[in-house]
Design an enzyme around this catalytic site. Structure first.
Site, mmCIF file in Angstrom:
data_model
loop_
_atom_site.group_PDB
_atom_site.id
_atom_site.type_symbol
_atom_site.label_atom_id
_atom_site.label_comp_id
_atom_site.label_asym_id
_atom_site.label_seq_id
_atom_site.Cartn_x
_atom_site.Cartn_y
_atom_site.Cartn_z
ATOM 1 N N GLY A 73 0.771 -1.241 0.000
ATOM 2 C CA GLY A 73 0.000 0.000 0.000
ATOM 3 C C GLY A 73 0.793 1.278 0.000
ATOM 4 O O GLY A 73 1.885 1.372 -0.584
ATOM 5 N N LEU A 110 -10.601 17.558 0.048
ATOM 6 C CA LEU A 110 -11.947 18.121 -0.135
ATOM 7 C C LEU A 110 -13.005 17.283 0.584
ATOM 8 O O LEU A 110 -13.975 17.819 1.120
ATOM 9 C CB LEU A 110 -12.281 18.256 -1.624
ATOM 10 C CG LEU A 110 -11.369 19.214 -2.405
ATOM 11 C CD1 LEU A 110 -11.858 19.364 -3.840
ATOM 12 C CD2 LEU A 110 -11.264 20.584 -1.742
ATOM 13 N N HIS A 156 -38.112 6.169 -15.541
ATOM 14 C CA HIS A 156 -38.476 7.530 -15.191
ATOM 15 C C HIS A 156 -39.284 7.507 -13.910
ATOM 16 O O HIS A 156 -40.161 6.645 -13.762
ATOM 17 C CB HIS A 156 -39.311 8.148 -16.318
ATOM 18 C CG HIS A 156 -39.821 9.508 -15.970
ATOM 19 N ND1 HIS A 156 -39.007 10.630 -16.013
ATOM 20 C CD2 HIS A 156 -41.035 9.944 -15.546
ATOM 21 C CE1 HIS A 156 -39.708 11.692 -15.649
ATOM 22 N NE2 HIS A 156 -40.942 11.306 -15.354
HETATM 23 C C1 LIG Z 1 -8.654 9.236 3.891
HETATM 24 C C2 LIG Z 1 -8.635 8.323 2.698
HETATM 25 C C3 LIG Z 1 -9.797 8.109 1.988
HETATM 26 C C4 LIG Z 1 -9.789 7.252 0.888
HETATM 27 N N1 LIG Z 1 -10.958 7.063 0.228
HETATM 28 C C5 LIG Z 1 -10.986 6.239 -0.844
HETATM 29 C C6 LIG Z 1 -12.199 5.987 -1.527
HETATM 30 O O1 LIG Z 1 -13.243 6.510 -1.178
HETATM 31 N N2 LIG Z 1 -12.178 5.140 -2.583
HETATM 32 C C7 LIG Z 1 -11.004 4.545 -3.001
HETATM 33 O O2 LIG Z 1 -11.035 3.796 -3.984
HETATM 34 N N3 LIG Z 1 -9.839 4.758 -2.368
HETATM 35 C C8 LIG Z 1 -9.804 5.586 -1.293
HETATM 36 N N4 LIG Z 1 -8.629 5.771 -0.623
HETATM 37 C C9 LIG Z 1 -7.419 5.080 -1.125
HETATM 38 C C10 LIG Z 1 -7.416 3.612 -0.688
HETATM 39 O O3 LIG Z 1 -7.475 3.547 0.705
HETATM 40 C C11 LIG Z 1 -6.148 2.928 -1.212
HETATM 41 O O4 LIG Z 1 -6.047 3.125 -2.599
HETATM 42 C C12 LIG Z 1 -6.201 1.433 -0.916
HETATM 43 O O5 LIG Z 1 -6.315 1.193 0.459
HETATM 44 C C13 LIG Z 1 -4.936 0.751 -1.463
HETATM 45 O O6 LIG Z 1 -4.999 -0.612 -1.186
HETATM 46 P P1 LIG Z 1 -3.691 -1.503 -1.028
HETATM 47 O O7 LIG Z 1 -4.191 -2.876 -0.799
HETATM 48 O O8 LIG Z 1 -2.780 -1.251 -2.169
HETATM 49 O O9 LIG Z 1 -2.934 -0.950 0.255
HETATM 50 P P2 LIG Z 1 -3.376 -0.563 1.730
HETATM 51 O O10 LIG Z 1 -4.834 -0.449 1.873
HETATM 52 O O11 LIG Z 1 -2.560 0.623 2.107
HETATM 53 O O12 LIG Z 1 -2.947 -1.819 2.595
HETATM 54 C C14 LIG Z 1 -1.626 -2.174 2.784
HETATM 55 C C15 LIG Z 1 -1.515 -3.055 3.999
HETATM 56 O O13 LIG Z 1 -0.210 -3.590 4.055
HETATM 57 C C16 LIG Z 1 0.245 -3.613 5.400
HETATM 58 N N5 LIG Z 1 1.708 -3.640 5.370
HETATM 59 C C17 LIG Z 1 2.548 -2.701 4.857
HETATM 60 N N6 LIG Z 1 3.832 -3.116 4.933
HETATM 61 C C18 LIG Z 1 3.788 -4.342 5.522
HETATM 62 C C19 LIG Z 1 4.783 -5.287 5.852
HETATM 63 N N7 LIG Z 1 6.080 -5.083 5.584
HETATM 64 N N8 LIG Z 1 4.394 -6.428 6.467
HETATM 65 C C20 LIG Z 1 3.078 -6.685 6.735
HETATM 66 N N9 LIG Z 1 2.091 -5.823 6.404
HETATM 67 C C21 LIG Z 1 2.437 -4.668 5.806
HETATM 68 C C22 LIG Z 1 -0.354 -2.348 5.974
HETATM 69 O O14 LIG Z 1 -0.429 -2.437 7.399
HETATM 70 C C23 LIG Z 1 -1.725 -2.327 5.317
HETATM 71 O O15 LIG Z 1 -2.677 -2.997 6.092
HETATM 72 C C24 LIG Z 1 -8.591 6.606 0.493
HETATM 73 C C25 LIG Z 1 -7.416 6.804 1.224
HETATM 74 C C26 LIG Z 1 -7.434 7.642 2.311
HETATM 75 C C27 LIG Z 1 -6.168 7.840 3.086
#
Ligand SMILES: Cc1cc2nc3c(=O)[nH]c(=O)nc-3n(C[C@H](O)[C@H](O)[C@H](O)COP(=O)(O)OP(=O)(O)OC[C@H]3O[C@@H](n4cnc5c(N)ncnc54)[C@H](O)[C@@H]3O)c2cc1C
Length: 468
Positions: A146, A188, A447
């Site tokens: 992430g 926003l 509609h």
């Molecule tokens: C305030 C906010 C609002 C958002 N709203 C939206 C929305 O409405 N719609 C939308 O599509 N997206 C939204 N996003 C973006 C969305 O949250 C991310 O795009 C999404 O979570 C990415 O998913 P991911 O699986 O790549 O990573 P993440 O969700 O970041 O998950 C990564 C995970 O990996 C774990 N991790 C990291 N390194 C390690 C390691 N070395 N060992 C073990 N675990 C590890 C972390 O603890 C985490 O749990 C928002 C983000 C924020 C901050």
């Protein structure tokens, strides 16, 4: 001899947990490694879900405060119980994260709690906060670690007075004046939450526009609507420092091009200038996994990194940082590893801003089509001319359909209006099937619905909208 897994996924955000479940469905023996106490990653714990819970609650507050009387519903002026609103938000998080626990168990995915580090292809070290370090043997690895908050040069985020999105989701009191640095989606959305709860909100943005990357016509009109909601914008401005004053904060702001510094006073500052890939402690460099100059892990079309057998998906690789993009990549990579034809269509990834009104988009913006020299037709339809929007008194906004001038194929759809985040999906399905504006225009729509505005915008591409 320890178990050997077919696949180990590091990180259980929307990318990671979805990948693990899909791989298990395909018959793989799957493990996940997660360092957080709960699954669901940024999205469920500190992102999409808690922000939408607060957006929903605060939108209903605004509706009860301003909209009910108009409909003949008289209630006493609503009051905010912030602690209870935070409990409501936490219930949304808990409900969702527990759901992931259940799904991982149901699909027989083995969970390792701790920080994962790649020792080499086939070996992941898991270090729990306390307890014994374990080595997980695995045929394939998917990195789904992430992203994290992007830092602002010269500014320390203490999550108390100067907060990131994480801190802005748990303020204990409504700030008198909240300054948001960054006019992107997160700034926003969270600015809207606190504005509705009573804060004065000023947004400071480096660029000369809000919502960079989204259609500029939509962004311009949306800025006007937010100004009506008491947002103040300082565009083409950069924050160079934040000092703690006796009472509150003093923010130093300069014109983006340089010039005289002015000071803005605030009670809290939300730094929302974007997010950066998170690979800290993962051992990428040591394992030979290549990253680009923005710190994102480089992957081939099949999501494999520069090291055979190690893949990466989600926010940590190229593309929009969105939960559904991460999820689709999770499914695709699991299928590719299983020898199936996993695929993500990056031309059709919707994006939604969950403000009031909502903004939703899929495909190309007009700005992108112009820059690429693609000839296109535009069909636009205002919600002011839509029967259901008039009945609901949600007439702000419009639908814009962009279609190839030669073939009529829909290249992009942009919606600003109530429920735009739901309406956009008929455009996404149409585009996934390579549909034309005429296909959309000739599809019978019920509609009275807001969806009729999407159909009319498609009709307007050929200059034949009925109600405008
Ligand atoms: C305030 C906010 C609002 C958002 N709203 C939206 C929305 O409405 N719609 C939308 O599509 N997206 C939204 N996003 C973006 C969305 O949250 C991310 O795009 C999404 O979570 C990415 O998913 P991911 O699986 O790549 O990573 P993440 O969700 O970041 O998950 C990564 C995970 O990996 C774990 N991790 C990291 N390194 C390690 C390691 N070395 N060992 C073990 N675990 C590890 C972390 O603890 C985490 O749990 C928002 C983000 C924020 C901050």
């Amino acid at each position: 001899m320890p178990d050997t897994f077919d696949l180990t996924v590091i990180g259980t955000g929307p990318g990671g947990y979805v990948c693990a479940i899909r791989a298990a469905q395909l018959g793989m023996k799957v493990a996940v490694v997660e360092k957080r106490a709960t699954h669901g990653g940024t999205c469920l714990n500190v992102g999409c879900i808690p922000s939408k819970a607060l957006l929903h609650a605060s939108e209903l507050l605004a509706e009860a405060g301003h909209g009910f009387a108009r409909m003949g519903i008289t209630i006493p002026a609503p009051k905010v119980d912030l602690a209870q609103m935070m409990t409501f938000k936490q219930e949304a998080i808990d409900g969702n994260t527990k759901g992931i626990d259940f799904l991982l168990k149901k699909n027989k995915v083995t969970v390792f709690r701790g920080t994962g580090r790649i020792l080499s292809a086939g070996k992941v070290e898991v270090k729990p906060e306390d307890g014994k370090t374990e080595i997980v043997e695995t045929r394939k690895i998917v990195i789904a670690t992430g992203s994290d908050v992007a830092p602002l040069k010269g500014v320390t985020i203490d999550e108390k007075d100067v907060v990131s999105s994480t801190g802005a989701l748990e303020l204990k009191k409504v700030p008198g004046h909240l300054v948001v640095v960054g006019a992107g989606v997160i700034g926003l959305e969270l600015g809207s939450v606190w504005a509705r709860l009573g804060a004065k909100v000023t947004v400071i943005e480096f660029l000369d526009r809000i919502l960079p990357g989204m259609d500029s016509e939509v962004a311009k009109q949306f800025q006007r609507l937010l100004q009506r909601q008491a947002f103040t914008f300082m565009l083409s401005s950069k924050v160079t420092g934040i000092d703690k004053a006796k009472k509150g904060l003093k923010i130093s702001v300069e014109p983006a091009k340089g010039g005289e510094t002015r000071t803005v006073a605030a009670d809290k500052v939300l730094v929302a200038i974007g997010r950066v890939p998170f690979i800290s402690g993962l051992g990428c460099a040591e394992a030979g996994i290549e990253c680009n100059d923005k710190g994102r892990i480089e992957v081939h079309a099949n999501f494999e990194t520069s090291v055979a057998g190690i893949y990466a998906i989600g926010d940590v690789i190229r593309g929009p940082m969105l939960a559904h993009k991460a999820e689709d990549e999770g499914v695709a990579v699991a299928e590719l590893i299983a020898g199936e034809a996993g695929h993500v269509n990056y031309d059709v990834i919707p994006g939604v801003v969950y403000t009031s009104p909502e903004i939703a988009a899929v495909g190309k913006t007009e700005d992108e089509l112009k820059a690429a020299g693609i000839a296109y037709n535009v069909g636009k339809f205002p919600f002011l001319a839509n029967g259901r929007a008039k009945a609901n008194q949600t007439t702000d906004g419009f639908v814009k359909v962009l279609a190839d001038q030669r073939t009529d194929k829909v290249l992009g759809v942009h919606i600003m209006g109530a429920q735009a985040g739901e309406l956009i999906h008929e455009a996404a399905v149409l585009m996934e099937f390579g549909g034309s504006a005429e296909d959309l225009a000739r599809t019978c729509h019920a509609h009275p619905t807001l969806s009729e505005a999407v159909k009319e915008a498609a009709m307007a591409v050929a200059g034949r909208a009925i109600h405008a």
